[in-house]
Scaffold this active site. Structure first.
Site, mmCIF file in Angstrom:
data_model
loop_
_atom_site.group_PDB
_atom_site.id
_atom_site.type_symbol
_atom_site.label_atom_id
_atom_site.label_comp_id
_atom_site.label_asym_id
_atom_site.label_seq_id
_atom_site.Cartn_x
_atom_site.Cartn_y
_atom_site.Cartn_z
ATOM 1 N N ALA A 67 6.283 7.028 -25.834
ATOM 2 C CA ALA A 67 7.074 6.673 -24.464
ATOM 3 C C ALA A 67 6.121 6.281 -23.291
ATOM 4 O O ALA A 67 4.983 6.369 -23.207
ATOM 5 C CB ALA A 67 8.010 7.869 -24.079
ATOM 6 N N GLY A 112 6.420 9.453 -28.813
ATOM 7 C CA GLY A 112 7.643 8.835 -29.246
ATOM 8 C C GLY A 112 7.237 7.869 -30.427
ATOM 9 O O GLY A 112 8.050 7.282 -31.225
ATOM 10 N N GLU A 115 7.488 9.797 -33.399
ATOM 11 C CA GLU A 115 8.804 10.011 -33.510
ATOM 12 C C GLU A 115 9.657 8.848 -34.194
ATOM 13 O O GLU A 115 10.459 9.037 -34.965
ATOM 14 C CB GLU A 115 9.544 10.752 -32.438
ATOM 15 N N GLU A 135 2.867 15.566 -26.430
ATOM 16 C CA GLU A 135 3.625 15.728 -25.290
ATOM 17 C C GLU A 135 3.248 16.828 -24.494
ATOM 18 O O GLU A 135 3.331 16.666 -23.234
ATOM 19 C CB GLU A 135 5.120 15.864 -25.575
HETATM 20 N N1 CO8 Z 1 2.483 4.781 -21.950
HETATM 21 C C1 CO8 Z 1 2.096 3.730 -20.859
HETATM 22 N N2 CO8 Z 1 0.823 3.261 -21.009
HETATM 23 C C2 CO8 Z 1 0.201 3.714 -22.000
HETATM 24 C C3 CO8 Z 1 0.446 4.681 -23.072
HETATM 25 C C4 CO8 Z 1 1.836 5.320 -22.951
HETATM 26 N N3 CO8 Z 1 2.178 6.136 -23.603
HETATM 27 N N4 CO8 Z 1 -0.515 4.738 -23.873
HETATM 28 C C5 CO8 Z 1 -1.330 3.750 -23.728
HETATM 29 N N5 CO8 Z 1 -0.831 3.091 -22.304
HETATM 30 C C6 CO8 Z 1 -1.496 1.999 -21.766
HETATM 31 C C7 CO8 Z 1 -2.919 2.578 -21.023
HETATM 32 O O1 CO8 Z 1 -2.414 2.907 -19.760
HETATM 33 C C8 CO8 Z 1 -3.737 1.256 -20.862
HETATM 34 O O2 CO8 Z 1 -3.274 0.602 -19.841
HETATM 35 P P1 CO8 Z 1 -4.139 -0.453 -18.748
HETATM 36 O O3 CO8 Z 1 -5.250 -1.046 -19.552
HETATM 37 O O4 CO8 Z 1 -3.218 -1.415 -17.868
HETATM 38 O O5 CO8 Z 1 -5.088 0.617 -17.858
HETATM 39 C C9 CO8 Z 1 -3.784 0.768 -22.031
HETATM 40 O O6 CO8 Z 1 -2.379 1.162 -22.550
HETATM 41 C C10 CO8 Z 1 -4.744 0.800 -23.125
HETATM 42 O O7 CO8 Z 1 -4.690 2.427 -23.284
HETATM 43 P P2 CO8 Z 1 -6.174 3.327 -23.047
HETATM 44 O O8 CO8 Z 1 -7.179 2.294 -22.191
HETATM 45 O O9 CO8 Z 1 -5.858 4.605 -22.667
HETATM 46 O O10 CO8 Z 1 -6.714 3.157 -24.563
HETATM 47 P P3 CO8 Z 1 -7.872 4.028 -25.127
HETATM 48 O O11 CO8 Z 1 -8.358 3.431 -26.527
HETATM 49 O O12 CO8 Z 1 -8.779 4.557 -24.230
HETATM 50 O O13 CO8 Z 1 -6.812 5.403 -25.644
HETATM 51 C C11 CO8 Z 1 -4.855 6.708 -26.506
HETATM 52 C C12 CO8 Z 1 -5.988 5.150 -26.647
HETATM 53 C C13 CO8 Z 1 -5.953 7.676 -26.963
HETATM 54 C C14 CO8 Z 1 -3.722 6.396 -27.355
HETATM 55 C C15 CO8 Z 1 -4.499 6.806 -25.204
HETATM 56 O O14 CO8 Z 1 -3.896 5.477 -24.480
HETATM 57 C C16 CO8 Z 1 -3.528 7.726 -24.862
HETATM 58 O O15 CO8 Z 1 -3.766 9.053 -24.866
HETATM 59 N N6 CO8 Z 1 -2.321 7.311 -24.597
HETATM 60 C C17 CO8 Z 1 -1.137 8.431 -24.536
HETATM 61 C C18 CO8 Z 1 -0.435 8.956 -25.683
HETATM 62 C C19 CO8 Z 1 0.474 9.722 -25.394
HETATM 63 O O16 CO8 Z 1 0.262 10.806 -24.714
HETATM 64 N N7 CO8 Z 1 1.789 9.528 -26.055
HETATM 65 C C20 CO8 Z 1 2.815 10.399 -25.968
HETATM 66 C C21 CO8 Z 1 3.609 10.049 -24.635
HETATM 67 S S1 CO8 Z 1 4.779 11.110 -24.385
HETATM 68 C C22 CO8 Z 1 6.287 10.664 -25.428
HETATM 69 O O17 CO8 Z 1 5.871 9.808 -26.325
HETATM 70 C C23 CO8 Z 1 7.335 11.146 -25.331
HETATM 71 C C24 CO8 Z 1 8.407 10.897 -26.313
HETATM 72 C C25 CO8 Z 1 9.620 11.588 -26.083
HETATM 73 C C26 CO8 Z 1 10.414 10.882 -24.732
HETATM 74 C C27 CO8 Z 1 11.636 11.376 -24.366
HETATM 75 C C28 CO8 Z 1 12.130 10.620 -23.160
HETATM 76 C C29 CO8 Z 1 12.470 11.628 -21.940
#
Ligand code: CO8
Length: 256
Positions: A67, A112, A115, A135
């Site tokens: 998400a 997500g 999921e 999460e």
């Molecule tokens: N949301 C928004 N932007 C994201 C997300 C995300 N989940 N993941 C990555 N991005 C963006 C980064 O902000 C970055 O953007 P920008 O270049 O503009 O700064 C770009 O994508 C590239 O990401 P990174 O620079 O972080 O790339 P890395 O190679 O350094 O890291 C990772 C990769 C490890 C995947 C890292 O990006 C990360 O940890 N991302 C988040 C993963 C995460 O925690 N996902 C779970 C989110 S919560 C969720 O999914 C809940 C689901 C249920 C929702 C229910 C609704 C209420």
């Protein structure tokens, strides 16, 4: 289907490939991505020319990083509920689609994103993939079915460890615990998924569809209900000409 900003659909004969196309954000699913996916699944479900669907992410890094965290920093509990409901509706559609759906996990499948893969019927991962439910590390619990589907696929102990720790596991670990069906090198991922899809597409679409319904309904029923449903589903196959043609072709071939 209308024009889509984030979801691409490509058809290769009777197989549809659906790609989340937001690679600059690692295919994170904002509400527009989810709505477009919902629209695409609705259309594909009604398209008799499509027998199998493959879902993947654009680029070589992510299936989907989940998400949209930036969006979630700004929303109220009621907006969060709407976001969760929208995601649930779409993932339920994928899970209950009348076509088998394969997740081609080409990189990170987190939150997500994991999921989304869990709602698919079959998961194939590339070696570089990393799966997880992180999460809790950002103060929320899984919200798109992770607490319910993960436990049914890999069992309670492993699902609890993944969800409570939020740790990311490798494709190989995911394979060991039955979370993914197969692991291949990234350049082979789409070929492998296409091979599985073609094998399914050769079979009777109605028989595959009924099997999917029985498997999905059966897992949440007691065994006697599931077995009874199987008898109804099995008998229903006899109402379709495909069954007669395939059985007759088999019998005639074996008589030659
Ligand atoms: N949301 C928004 N932007 C994201 C997300 C995300 N989940 N993941 C990555 N991005 C963006 C980064 O902000 C970055 O953007 P920008 O270049 O503009 O700064 C770009 O994508 C590239 O990401 P990174 O620079 O972080 O790339 P890395 O190679 O350094 O890291 C990772 C990769 C490890 C995947 C890292 O990006 C990360 O940890 N991302 C988040 C993963 C995460 O925690 N996902 C779970 C989110 S919560 C969720 O999914 C809940 C689901 C249920 C929702 C229910 C609704 C209420």
């Amino acid at each position: 289907m209308g024009s889509q900003q984030y979801i691409q659909v490509e058809k290769k004969e009777d197989i549809a490939i659906v790609t989340i196309n937001r690679p600059e954000k690692l295919n994170a699913m904002n509400i527009d991505v989810v709505k477009e996916m919902d629209n695409v699944i609705d259309h594909l479900d009604k398209d008799d020319g499509v027998k199998v669907v493959i879902i993947t992410g654009a680029g070589e890094k992510a299936f989907s990083a989940g998400a949209d965290i930036e969006y979630m920093t700004k929303i109220s509990p009621l907006e969060a509920e709407k976001y969760a409901l929208t995601g649930h509706a779409t993932l339920n559609k994928i899970e209950n689609s009348n076509k088998p759906i394969i997740a081609a996990i080409n990189g990170y499948a987190l939150g997500g994103g994991c999921e989304l893969a869990l709602s698919c019927d079959i998961r194939v991962a590339s070696k570089n993939a990393g799966l997880g439910q992180p999460e809790v590390t950002i103060g929320i619990c899984p919200g798109w079915g992770g607490t319910q589907r993960l436990i049914r696929i890999i069992g309670s102990a492993r699902a609890k460890e993944m969800i409570y720790t939020g740790k990311r596991i490798s494709a190989e670990e995911a394979f060991q615990m039955g979370l993914v069906n197969k692991v291949v090198e990234l350049p082979q991922l789409m070929d492998e998924c296409m091979n599985i899809a073609k094998q399914i597409a050769k079979n009777s679409a109605i028989a595959v569809r009924i099997s999917k319904t029985l498997l999905n309904r059966g897992i949440d029923s007691d065994i006697n209900t599931g077995l009874k449903l199987e008898i109804f589903g099995w008998s229903l196959c006899f109402s379709h000409p495909d069954r007669e043609q395939r059985m007759t072709a088999f019998v005639q071939k074996s008589k030659k």
